[in-house]
Scaffold this active site. Structure first.
Site, PDB file in Angstrom:
ATOM      1  N   ASP A   1      -1.391  -7.981   1.100  1.00 28.71           N
ATOM      2  CA  ASP A   1      -0.169  -8.277   0.332  1.00 28.71           C
ATOM      3  C   ASP A   1       0.338  -9.819   0.174  1.00 28.71           C
ATOM      4  O   ASP A   1       0.617 -10.086  -1.149  1.00 28.71           O
ATOM      5  CB  ASP A   1       0.968  -7.381   1.156  1.00 28.71           C
TER       6      ASP A   1
ATOM      7  N   LYS B   1       6.064  -7.561   2.556  1.00 23.48           N
ATOM      8  CA  LYS B   1       5.835  -7.096   4.187  1.00 23.48           C
ATOM      9  C   LYS B   1       4.449  -8.057   4.363  1.00 23.48           C
ATOM     10  O   LYS B   1       3.685  -8.081   3.845  1.00 23.48           O
ATOM     11  CB  LYS B   1       5.562  -5.738   4.297  1.00 23.48           C
TER      12      LYS B   1
ATOM     13  N   HIS C   1       0.133   1.412   9.804  1.00 23.40           N
ATOM     14  CA  HIS C   1      -1.195   1.651   9.306  1.00 23.40           C
ATOM     15  C   HIS C   1      -1.933   2.300  10.368  1.00 23.40           C
ATOM     16  O   HIS C   1      -3.053   2.575  10.336  1.00 23.40           O
ATOM     17  CB  HIS C   1      -1.573   0.675   8.721  1.00 23.40           C
TER      18      HIS C   1
ATOM     19  N   GLY D   1       0.733  -1.136  -0.050  1.00 22.23           N
ATOM     20  CA  GLY D   1       0.020  -0.089  -0.008  1.00 22.23           C
ATOM     21  C   GLY D   1       0.727   1.143   0.208  1.00 22.23           C
ATOM     22  O   GLY D   1       1.938   1.110   0.289  1.00 22.23           O
ATOM     23  N   SER D   2       0.412   2.440  -0.422  1.00 25.76           N
ATOM     24  CA  SER D   2       1.104   3.782  -0.600  1.00 25.76           C
ATOM     25  C   SER D   2       0.848   4.222   0.845  1.00 25.76           C
ATOM     26  O   SER D   2       0.162   3.828   1.757  1.00 25.76           O
ATOM     27  CB  SER D   2       0.739   4.587  -1.761  1.00 25.76           C
ATOM     28  N   GLY D   3       1.541   5.401   1.060  1.00 22.14           N
ATOM     29  CA  GLY D   3       1.560   6.155   2.167  1.00 22.14           C
ATOM     30  C   GLY D   3       2.842   5.853   3.373  1.00 22.14           C
ATOM     31  O   GLY D   3       2.856   6.420   4.428  1.00 22.14           O
ATOM     32  N   HIS D   4       3.709   4.857   2.775  1.00 27.78           N
ATOM     33  CA  HIS D   4       5.015   4.579   3.317  1.00 27.78           C
ATOM     34  C   HIS D   4       6.176   5.003   2.784  1.00 27.78           C
ATOM     35  O   HIS D   4       7.325   4.544   3.135  1.00 27.78           O
ATOM     36  CB  HIS D   4       5.111   3.059   3.633  1.00 27.78           C
TER      37      HIS D   4
END
Lengths: 332, 332
Positions: free
Chosen positions: A109, A104, A215, A53-56
């Site tokens: 995922d 991860k 998250h 996921g994006s945001g990392h």
């Protein structure tokens, strides 16, 4: 919600387009399905692909480049990428020695990378990262979460793959590095997922979330805000206790990563580093290498994590080797 | 106030100690008076020294190293360093070709660096940076403020000094680069100075401070939060209008720096970069080089600034040359 955005639905693509333009010497953006590859395709090596996921950011797109990943597959914010992204990325970067996915450990995922692996016609394998010592199972996870230790896995495995090591060697080394990593995070504030528009969790002005996930998943416990030295002592002890329970010895020293979740200033991260180095000294553990900064972030969360990697000569050699990515660069 | 600290009075020294330990291959910390030098002293070059209040990291300590500064003098948070720091730093790093101070235009910094310059027995000069186009005069300033353009001045001037250029050549080039830089910032939130314990200014959930300074000084006006593209359009226009009024032409292209104030995630900074590159394209301005990240921060402020440097072949050459600091590294 206060963010620099246009439309919530456009955040990911606009951000990826900015990233690709800003680093056009290093990376290339592919859209529909979305993935990032190196600008110059590598040859005769295991192709390393990560994603999530994006945001990392800078994880994972910021680690595409010589010495690290061949491709990254960004999902929407905090959402797994889909198998078609992984398949397209694999097709674009595979160069004769197979594909290795670095994943991860989050349910979405794992499932999607497994589907991609099954559909892939070339030899492939997966290294799962699960370095977070805070909790066993969590909101999005069966088993431990993969967090900032993933950066160390991607850097060192990236180096090994660059030497022409085969798929089995890469898998063995990646698993070794992951097993020798332990991480513990703490949040001062929540993050705000753009599509939700409000903080993921409530936290009082005097509280911290010890063991938080990247998250905003719950950690071990909600505690009172304490001096940084006390917080770091608990984090280091949690990691060392985990190492002991798994027979991981940091006797040859460690790579110490003090990772910001995004909104914590460098000044505070270096203060945490100072506290961590004092703690390690008291335990008689040598710091062999250091990294301080925002490398595995949690959108706009204030907070930080500490990762220790019980290093050995092989790990240090691959840590030190040249790398040229948007997020990490040295020796080139 | 929610920060990773022990005692407010100890923040600076603990953070500096962490910084120096984490980057012991690059820098060396000197205490009482406090300054940072390169780990390996340079020879036969103009010694470049900068400094200013802390809270803007990696500026300036993070830019000490081969290819940039010889020393940095960190004051307390948002407080000028004192002349004794500058004198001690100058004594430690001077190596036969004189000392050049790079000073951001704030009243306290200017006064203290001037005092140090007067007391210094070796040849010395000063380059003042004042790239902020937002306001003329401000809370701490007579004349324009020095902000993120300082990074471009330190990088390029650092490169020139490394070639053995003399003091006059360094001054002339540093002034040229500063004159060709223009910056404009915007805040989504205030910063919180540790000693104050509360936000420097109040700002509503739907408001932004356009033209904010890096200490939370007021900007041009308080506006409603708007789409990122609109905000960036106004920022770029403000800089280009300033260039026009000073006869600075970006016709040879620009270095585009999208700088985070600390609490704004990389994902949003790249989105701003995307918007800025679109704006520049509409103006027919080529982006020659790019830098995106937290380089001149404002404690824990959410917000960002855009800096354009109207580049030429000489500036690009010195931008591209090798640098090895904690905050910027390439080519080594």
């Amino acid at each position: 919600m206060k963010k620099f955005i246009n439309q919530v639905d456009d955040i990911l693509v606009e951000s990826l387009q900015g990233f690709a333009k800003a680093h056009a010497d290093i990376v290339k953006l592919h859209l529909s399905p979305n993935f990032i590859t190196r600008q110059h395709k590598a040859h005769n090596k295991v192709a390393l692909i990560s994603g999530g996921g994006s945001g990392h950011e800078p994880l994972h797109s910021g680690f595409v480049g010589k010495g690290m990943l061949d491709a990254a597959c960004p999902g929407y914010v905090f959402t797994s990428p889909s198998p078609d992204q992984m398949l397209a990325a694999a097709e674009a970067v595979e160069c004769g020695k197979g594909v290795l996915f670095i994943v991860k450990n989050y349910a979405g995922d794992v499932m999607n990378f497994e589907m991609a692996a099954e559909m892939l016609s070339v030899p492939n394998a997966t290294v799962l990262t699960n370095d977070d010592v805070a909790v066993l199972n969590s909101s999005y996870t069966t088993g431990r979460r993969g967090v900032a230790g993933t950066v160390i896995v991607e850097k060192t495995l990236g180096s090994l793959a660059e030497t022409g090591a085969d798929l089995a060697q890469c898998v063995a080394f990646g698993e070794k590095v992951n097993q020798r990593c332990g991480s513990m995070g703490v949040a001062l504030t929540s993050c705000t997922v753009p599509a939700a528009g409000k903080p993921t969790f409530d936290i009082a002005d005097h509280e911290i979330e010890m063991g938080v996930g990247i998250h905003g998943e719950p950690g071990r416990k909600r505690e009172k805000l304490r001096p940084a030295n006390d917080i770091v002592e608990d984090m280091i002890n949690a990691i060392l206790h985990d190492f002991e329970s798994r027979n991981i010895s940091p006797s040859q020293g460690v790579i110490l990563l003090v990772n910001g979740f995004a909104a914590t200033p460098l000044m505070e991260l270096y203060l945490l580093y100072h506290a961590a180095s004092d703690q390690l000294k008291q335990h008689g553990i040598n710091i062999q290498r250091s990294l301080v900064g925002n490398y595995t972030t949690a959108l706009d969360m204030a907070g930080a994590s500490i990762t220790l990697c019980a290093s050995d000569a092989e790990i240090l050699q691959h840590w030190d080797s040249p790398v040229h990515t948007a997020g990490l660069r040295w020796g080139i």
